[in-house]
Design a protein around this motif. Structure first.
Motif, PDB file in Angstrom:
ATOM      1  N   GLY A  88       0.814  -1.209   0.000  1.00  0.00           N
ATOM      2  CA  GLY A  88       0.000   0.000   0.000  1.00  0.00           C
ATOM      3  C   GLY A  88       0.846   1.256   0.000  1.00  0.00           C
ATOM      4  O   GLY A  88       0.527   2.236  -0.675  1.00  0.00           O
ATOM      5  N   THR A  89       1.946   1.233   0.757  1.00  0.00           N
ATOM      6  CA  THR A  89       2.852   2.384   0.797  1.00  0.00           C
ATOM      7  C   THR A  89       3.487   2.625  -0.563  1.00  0.00           C
ATOM      8  O   THR A  89       3.585   3.766  -1.029  1.00  0.00           O
ATOM      9  N   ILE A  90       3.903   1.532  -1.219  1.00  0.00           N
ATOM     10  CA  ILE A  90       4.468   1.645  -2.567  1.00  0.00           C
ATOM     11  C   ILE A  90       3.430   2.221  -3.530  1.00  0.00           C
ATOM     12  O   ILE A  90       3.729   3.087  -4.360  1.00  0.00           O
ATOM     13  N   ALA A  91       2.190   1.732  -3.401  1.00  0.00           N
ATOM     14  CA  ALA A  91       1.113   2.232  -4.259  1.00  0.00           C
ATOM     15  C   ALA A  91       0.902   3.730  -4.059  1.00  0.00           C
ATOM     16  O   ALA A  91       0.646   4.470  -5.018  1.00  0.00           O
ATOM     17  N   LEU A  92       1.031   4.182  -2.813  1.00  0.00           N
ATOM     18  CA  LEU A  92       0.882   5.611  -2.531  1.00  0.00           C
ATOM     19  C   LEU A  92       1.970   6.430  -3.216  1.00  0.00           C
ATOM     20  O   LEU A  92       1.699   7.477  -3.801  1.00  0.00           O
ATOM     21  N   VAL A  93       3.218   5.940  -3.133  1.00  0.00           N
ATOM     22  CA  VAL A  93       4.335   6.655  -3.764  1.00  0.00           C
ATOM     23  C   VAL A  93       4.132   6.716  -5.277  1.00  0.00           C
ATOM     24  O   VAL A  93       4.299   7.774  -5.901  1.00  0.00           O
ATOM     25  N   VAL A  94       3.753   5.570  -5.866  1.00  0.00           N
ATOM     26  CA  VAL A  94       3.502   5.533  -7.314  1.00  0.00           C
ATOM     27  C   VAL A  94       2.351   6.477  -7.666  1.00  0.00           C
ATOM     28  O   VAL A  94       2.428   7.240  -8.638  1.00  0.00           O
TER      29      VAL A  94
ATOM     30  N   TYR B 189       1.951  17.876 -16.612  1.00  0.00           N
ATOM     31  CA  TYR B 189       1.290  17.932 -17.922  1.00  0.00           C
ATOM     32  C   TYR B 189       0.472  19.223 -18.040  1.00  0.00           C
ATOM     33  O   TYR B 189       0.499  19.898 -19.076  1.00  0.00           O
ATOM     34  N   HIS B 190      -0.245  19.586 -16.964  1.00  0.00           N
ATOM     35  CA  HIS B 190      -1.029  20.823 -16.991  1.00  0.00           C
ATOM     36  C   HIS B 190      -0.116  22.043 -17.146  1.00  0.00           C
ATOM     37  O   HIS B 190      -0.430  22.968 -17.910  1.00  0.00           O
ATOM     38  N   VAL B 191       1.007  22.053 -16.401  1.00  0.00           N
ATOM     39  CA  VAL B 191       1.949  23.172 -16.508  1.00  0.00           C
ATOM     40  C   VAL B 191       2.495  23.271 -17.922  1.00  0.00           C
ATOM     41  O   VAL B 191       2.560  24.366 -18.509  1.00  0.00           O
ATOM     42  N   HIS B 192       2.880  22.125 -18.494  1.00  0.00           N
ATOM     43  CA  HIS B 192       3.406  22.103 -19.865  1.00  0.00           C
ATOM     44  C   HIS B 192       2.353  22.582 -20.860  1.00  0.00           C
ATOM     45  O   HIS B 192       2.649  23.362 -21.782  1.00  0.00           O
TER      46      HIS B 192
ATOM     47  N   ALA C  98       2.997  13.923 -12.203  1.00  0.00           N
ATOM     48  CA  ALA C  98       3.099  13.909 -13.666  1.00  0.00           C
ATOM     49  C   ALA C  98       1.894  14.603 -14.308  1.00  0.00           C
ATOM     50  O   ALA C  98       2.042  15.349 -15.283  1.00  0.00           O
ATOM     51  N   VAL C  99       0.707  14.372 -13.743  1.00  0.00           N
ATOM     52  CA  VAL C  99      -0.501  15.039 -14.250  1.00  0.00           C
ATOM     53  C   VAL C  99      -0.379  16.553 -14.068  1.00  0.00           C
ATOM     54  O   VAL C  99      -0.716  17.334 -14.967  1.00  0.00           O
TER      55      VAL C  99
ATOM     56  N   TYR D  50      -3.909  27.032 -16.568  1.00  0.00           N
ATOM     57  CA  TYR D  50      -3.340  25.682 -16.629  1.00  0.00           C
ATOM     58  C   TYR D  50      -2.088  25.560 -15.759  1.00  0.00           C
ATOM     59  O   TYR D  50      -1.875  24.541 -15.094  1.00  0.00           O
ATOM     60  N   ILE D  51      -1.251  26.585 -15.765  1.00  0.00           N
ATOM     61  CA  ILE D  51      -0.037  26.527 -14.942  1.00  0.00           C
ATOM     62  C   ILE D  51      -0.412  26.493 -13.457  1.00  0.00           C
ATOM     63  O   ILE D  51       0.134  25.698 -12.675  1.00  0.00           O
ATOM     64  N   ALA D  52      -1.362  27.338 -13.043  1.00  0.00           N
ATOM     65  CA  ALA D  52      -1.796  27.360 -11.647  1.00  0.00           C
ATOM     66  C   ALA D  52      -2.422  26.022 -11.248  1.00  0.00           C
ATOM     67  O   ALA D  52      -2.127  25.485 -10.168  1.00  0.00           O
ATOM     68  N   LYS D  53      -3.266  25.496 -12.111  1.00  0.00           N
ATOM     69  CA  LYS D  53      -3.896  24.198 -11.827  1.00  0.00           C
ATOM     70  C   LYS D  53      -2.839  23.107 -11.728  1.00  0.00           C
ATOM     71  O   LYS D  53      -2.872  22.263 -10.823  1.00  0.00           O
ATOM     72  N   GLY D  54      -1.871  23.121 -12.635  1.00  0.00           N
ATOM     73  CA  GLY D  54      -0.821  22.112 -12.640  1.00  0.00           C
ATOM     74  C   GLY D  54       0.024  22.146 -11.380  1.00  0.00           C
ATOM     75  O   GLY D  54       0.342  21.099 -10.800  1.00  0.00           O
ATOM     76  N   LEU D  55       0.385  23.346 -10.934  1.00  0.00           N
ATOM     77  CA  LEU D  55       1.184  23.477  -9.712  1.00  0.00           C
ATOM     78  C   LEU D  55       0.403  22.976  -8.500  1.00  0.00           C
ATOM     79  O   LEU D  55       0.964  22.326  -7.610  1.00  0.00           O
ATOM     80  N   ALA D  56      -0.901  23.259  -8.461  1.00  0.00           N
ATOM     81  CA  ALA D  56      -1.731  22.798  -7.345  1.00  0.00           C
ATOM     82  C   ALA D  56      -1.831  21.279  -7.333  1.00  0.00           C
ATOM     83  O   ALA D  56      -1.711  20.638  -6.279  1.00  0.00           O
ATOM     84  N   VAL D  57      -2.031  20.683  -8.513  1.00  0.00           N
ATOM     85  CA  VAL D  57      -2.123  19.224  -8.603  1.00  0.00           C
ATOM     86  C   VAL D  57      -0.794  18.574  -8.216  1.00  0.00           C
ATOM     87  O   VAL D  57      -0.759  17.584  -7.474  1.00  0.00           O
ATOM     88  N   ALA D  58       0.321  19.137  -8.702  1.00  0.00           N
ATOM     89  CA  ALA D  58       1.644  18.595  -8.372  1.00  0.00           C
ATOM     90  C   ALA D  58       1.901  18.661  -6.870  1.00  0.00           C
ATOM     91  O   ALA D  58       2.501  17.744  -6.283  1.00  0.00           O
TER      92      ALA D  58
END
Length: 273
Positions: free
Chosen positions: A157-163, A174-177, A170-171, A204-212
């Motif tokens: 489960g811990t590994i799954a969380l890290v992944v 992608y938004h920032v890009h 990455a998502v 998109y950049i703001a959304k991407g930074l928040a998601v990251a």
């Protein structure tokens, strides 16, 4: 897949997307998404000035439910989000109607995986709106912490969380890009104005930074065995507020998310379907 077959499949997607009732409700999903982001941004700004609230989709829908006509709007949102999810599902299965001639099988696979992911996102929005419309909504942050705590009970489960955290980062990237390169213009019909281009870039950049930031907190929660760090978007925004110059950071984050919400209204009118 041959070109003829792909054209036939994208034609199926086009027929579904161009259905009048379906298209109107799907576009209404963009309006609801915009409204949710406006409220999240407003809550973030309110937090900067010492107010309260949960700066995520559940907090936004709780705010909406308390307003006159808010419950009715949430029920409309349920239908709109479901229609958006179905539209993305159709794209995942049949291909995009607006991109019938994808450059390669890799781009086709990427577009379909992205469409399936967006389908899941809008279904989650629909479920959240449904719960708050019924009066049984719960904060997303507490649900995230609970799920993280359960996953931390074993190594897998811990590994799954890290992944999962890496995927979320990455998502966000992608938004920032997409914002920095203005690739979002490919999603719009017609000739967007300079104002729309700026709105999309900042949004998109703001959304991407928040998601990251959410993904980073998930990884920190897993590596430090502290599920409370994994509190979703609300946790990420409140972590910002706890930093030096936190008030300024919250204001920037709130205004950025509001900008993305405004761009969602542009998508409601001009998105290719």
């Amino acid at each position: 897949m041959t070109h003829t077959t792909h054209t036939g499949l994208s034609g199926t997607a086009g027929r579904v997307a161009q259905n009048g009732v379906f298209a109107r409700f799907a576009r209404a999903g963009y309006v609801m998404s915009g409204l949710v982001h406006l409220l999240i941004g407003y809550i973030a700004i309110r937090l900067a000035f010492g107010g309260g609230g949960s700066a995520d989709q559940s907090g936004a829908m709780a705010e909406l439910a308390d307003k006159p006509g808010g419950v009715f709007t949430l029920w409309v949102g349920v239908v709109a989000f479901v229609m958006m999810a179905l539209w993305r599902l159709v794209e995942a299965v049949f291909g995009s109607a607006s991109k019938p001639g994808a450059d390669s099988w890799k781009s086709q696979v990427f577009d379909r995986v992205k469409a399936l992911s967006l389908c899941a996102v809008y279904l989650a929005f629909a479920v959240t709106a449904f719960r708050f419309a019924k009066g049984s909504g719960q904060p997303s942050s507490s649900q995230s912490v609970g799920l993280t705590a359960r996953l931390m009970q074993n190594t897998a489960g811990t590994i799954a969380l890290v992944v999962g955290g890496l995927v979320i980062i990455a998502v966000g990237g992608y938004h920032v890009h997409k914002g920095a390169t203005q690739n979002f213009l490919d999603d719009l019909s017609g000739h967007p104005s300079a104002f729309v281009r700026r709105l999309g870039t900042v949004g998109y950049i703001a959304k991407g930074l928040a998601v990251a930031a959410v993904g980073l907190l998930v990884i920190l929660a897993a590596t430090e065995s502290d599920p409370n760090k994994s509190a979703g978007l609300d946790g990420a925004i409140k972590t910002l507020g706890a930093q030096p110059f936190g008030v300024v950071l919250l204001l920037i984050a709130g205004l950025g998310i509001i900008t993305y919400g405004l761009y969602s209204f542009v998508m409601a009118r001009s998105a290719k379907m």
